[in-house]
Design a protein around this motif. Sequence first.
Motif, short mmCIF file in Angstrom:
data_model
loop_
_atom_site.label_atom_id
_atom_site.label_comp_id
_atom_site.label_asym_id
_atom_site.label_seq_id
_atom_site.Cartn_x
_atom_site.Cartn_y
_atom_site.Cartn_z
N ALA A 408 0.83 -1.21 0.00
CA ALA A 408 0.00 0.00 0.00
C ALA A 408 0.87 1.25 0.00
N ALA A 409 1.93 1.25 0.81
CA ALA A 409 2.84 2.40 0.82
C ALA A 409 3.54 2.56 -0.53
N TYR A 410 3.91 1.44 -1.13
CA TYR A 410 4.55 1.48 -2.45
C TYR A 410 3.60 2.06 -3.49
N GLU A 411 2.32 1.70 -3.43
CA GLU A 411 1.35 2.24 -4.38
C GLU A 411 1.25 3.76 -4.27
N VAL A 412 1.35 4.26 -3.07
CA VAL A 412 1.24 5.70 -2.87
C VAL A 412 2.54 6.41 -3.23
N MET A 413 3.68 5.83 -2.86
CA MET A 413 4.95 6.52 -2.98
C MET A 413 5.68 6.28 -4.29
N SER A 414 5.36 5.23 -5.03
CA SER A 414 6.15 4.88 -6.21
C SER A 414 6.24 6.00 -7.25
N PRO A 415 5.14 6.75 -7.54
CA PRO A 415 5.31 7.84 -8.50
C PRO A 415 6.32 8.89 -8.02
N ILE A 417 8.82 8.39 -5.88
CA ILE A 417 10.16 7.80 -5.87
C ILE A 417 10.73 7.79 -7.28
N ALA A 418 9.88 7.46 -8.27
CA ALA A 418 10.34 7.45 -9.65
C ALA A 418 10.80 8.84 -10.07
N GLY A 419 10.07 9.88 -9.63
CA GLY A 419 10.48 11.25 -9.95
C GLY A 419 11.78 11.62 -9.28
N TRP A 420 11.95 11.20 -8.04
CA TRP A 420 13.20 11.52 -7.33
C TRP A 420 14.39 10.81 -7.97
N LEU A 432 18.98 7.45 -1.76
CA LEU A 432 17.58 7.08 -1.97
C LEU A 432 17.34 5.66 -1.49
N TYR A 433 18.32 4.76 -1.71
CA TYR A 433 18.17 3.39 -1.22
C TYR A 433 18.07 3.37 0.30
N LEU A 434 18.94 4.11 0.97
CA LEU A 434 18.90 4.14 2.43
C LEU A 434 17.57 4.72 2.92
#
Length: 717
Positions: A408-415, A417-420, A432-434
């Motif tokens: 659920a967190a990945y669904e919210v944050m993935s866009p 994270i991809a931008g970052w 970013l990995y840390l």
Amino acid sequence: MTESLFDDGESTVAAPPAPPGWPRAALARLAGWLADRLAAERGRWGLWLPVVMGAGNAAYFALPVEPPGWSGAAAAAVLGLLAVVVRNRPGPFWLLLGATFLAAGFAAGQARTASVAAPMLAREVGPVMVTGRVAAVERMEDGVRLVLAAPVIERLAAAATPERVRVRLAARHGRPVPGETVRLRAILHPPPRPPAPGAYDFQRHAFFEGIGGVGYALGPPDTVAPPAKTGWTAVSATMEQLRGHIAERVAQAVADPAEAGITTALLNGEQTGIPEPAMQAMRDSGLAHLLSISGLHIGLVAGIVFMVVRALLALVEPVALRWPIKKIAAVCGLLAAVGYTLVVGAPVPTLRSVLMTGLALIAVLVDRDPFSMRLVAFAAAVVILVAPDAMLGPSFQMSFGAVVALIAAYEVMSPRIAGWRAGLNLPGRAALYLGGVALTSVVATLATTPFSLFHFQTVAFYGVVANMAAVPVTSFWVMPWSLIAYALMPLGWEEPALVAMGWGVTAILWVARTTAGWPGATALVPAMPVAGLVLVTVGGLWLCLWRERWRLAGLPLIAAGLMSALWVERPDLLVSDDGDLMAVRAADGSLALSSARAERHAAQTWLRRDGVREAGPPWPRVGRSADGRLSCDTLGCLYRKDGRTVAILRDSQAMEEDCTGAVAVIAATAVRRCRAPVVVDSRALRREGAHALHLTADGLRVVTVRSTRGDRPWTGF
């Protein structure tokens, strides 16, 4: 034909027309709003079907008596047929489909109970001669625990003999080979009942493991027959022998007992050989999940094999140009995950993980997205159908809770994270990995904490910090070396790999011991009621499974569940199921134990469920307690609260007086002709199990183990 259960198509749900008048108009608007929200979430409806199935399974286990064996399956069949009939009407169809899954979960619990039903010992037997096949060998610090299948117990009829018994064997008596038939002299007793109403039910766990008796051997075992050569028994024995072989190789290569125990746990799934101080440090630091083979380990094994195979094939130009190397690597990763699961014994977290990993790799084979909440839903449904009793334990709840929250967190944050990630250099990607590790640790910790509070009454405050340090070591050092060790073991060259793996384990242990030693590393909290766990679970699922803003309505449910422990009425008196240990509540809220030595497991359970580590002042042998509630003499004790008195007998001479003036009389022996409203004696304890008494100005309330568990096939009443 209805659309796919997980389809994202447009909804056909329409808001009902608003009736005139108030509050009917307000209710109509609310119904319309809900219909609109559901319509917007149509693609997520199917995710709730395993949840409903789990609710049906939970309803089965919550019953006080065993229902008719046909009831769940019959209800599922009828409801499923009706769902097919109305498949072109979305509203009724989904309601009937949900009811079908509810009944299916109920039926799964019934089927599982019927499939494992076997006799359990009703009383202690022994010393007796016990003959059985060694089905499992659990290595411990001071010996081993043997699980003997198909036992023959001296002086016990075949109809009353359990299918399996578990016997503890001292280290000096050697270690039998899995699969061989042994004969030994032992004392056996029924699996113990919960030490308090609502406490962990080991007896139920033993029932579903097929273990109907536990005990200890009085001498070394004699071999009666060697291991079988063919059939599933031979396969099972071979896997047990392989686990033992791995443990022996680790012991030869790694000298430190704690490091050897953790290395062994990661390689063959056995945690029983880890010294208790090291195990406690892992618990207090929030790193105990690293020892339970779960999604992290299965994912790493499959991922490492996938990447290595793909990289090697890519080096061969004709193969890389003509063959689907990504799909070949996915097949190799899947085979590695299955093999690892077989080696570690397929516990519930591993079963869930290999199902999800397998589906993800199959998605790679068919060119689909391998990361989806649908994988979790499918894995949950399979586990509930195959092992419905596992849903009641912490492994299932914490494992699925963490994965659902992370996706659920990945669904919210993935866009975001991809931008970052776009345009970052190497140091930026490392940072970013840390950050991803930190986010993962925070989300997983928050998701599993409520279940840890319910089952263990413990919270680890530095778990996020410990995981940020230990998880990368596990991912990039320990698990790769574990695969190398597996590959080298058949050649006998595994020692350098095990030593290198041990260096990583040393680092993990250092992190665990350091963070566990920080001030305030852990805290105990009072036991959460079942209703609180239900609120947290429903609220968490509502928050994670929906996508629209109404998902935030789950937060108040989670908060209410977490706070539910604050309003639980704690018992004023506790009596163990054999009467050897009792506890009374002092005016300051602490529990005072009748003995510092008797029933230590029960005492620890009572204190932990009370949210404290130490008991209050001991009972006075003669005289009054500091708060005046408890007064004792040579004949017994009197406990007074809110104008009511409970008599605790030490000598039958006090019976006549106590039976006329007390609201309850407690004795470890049989009490006859007593006119007290409540009598807790040896007969009541044998019949009802441990007792909890609540004294209030309104009266006396008694809760027993039997009243909370009911009369079920695993209760032994």
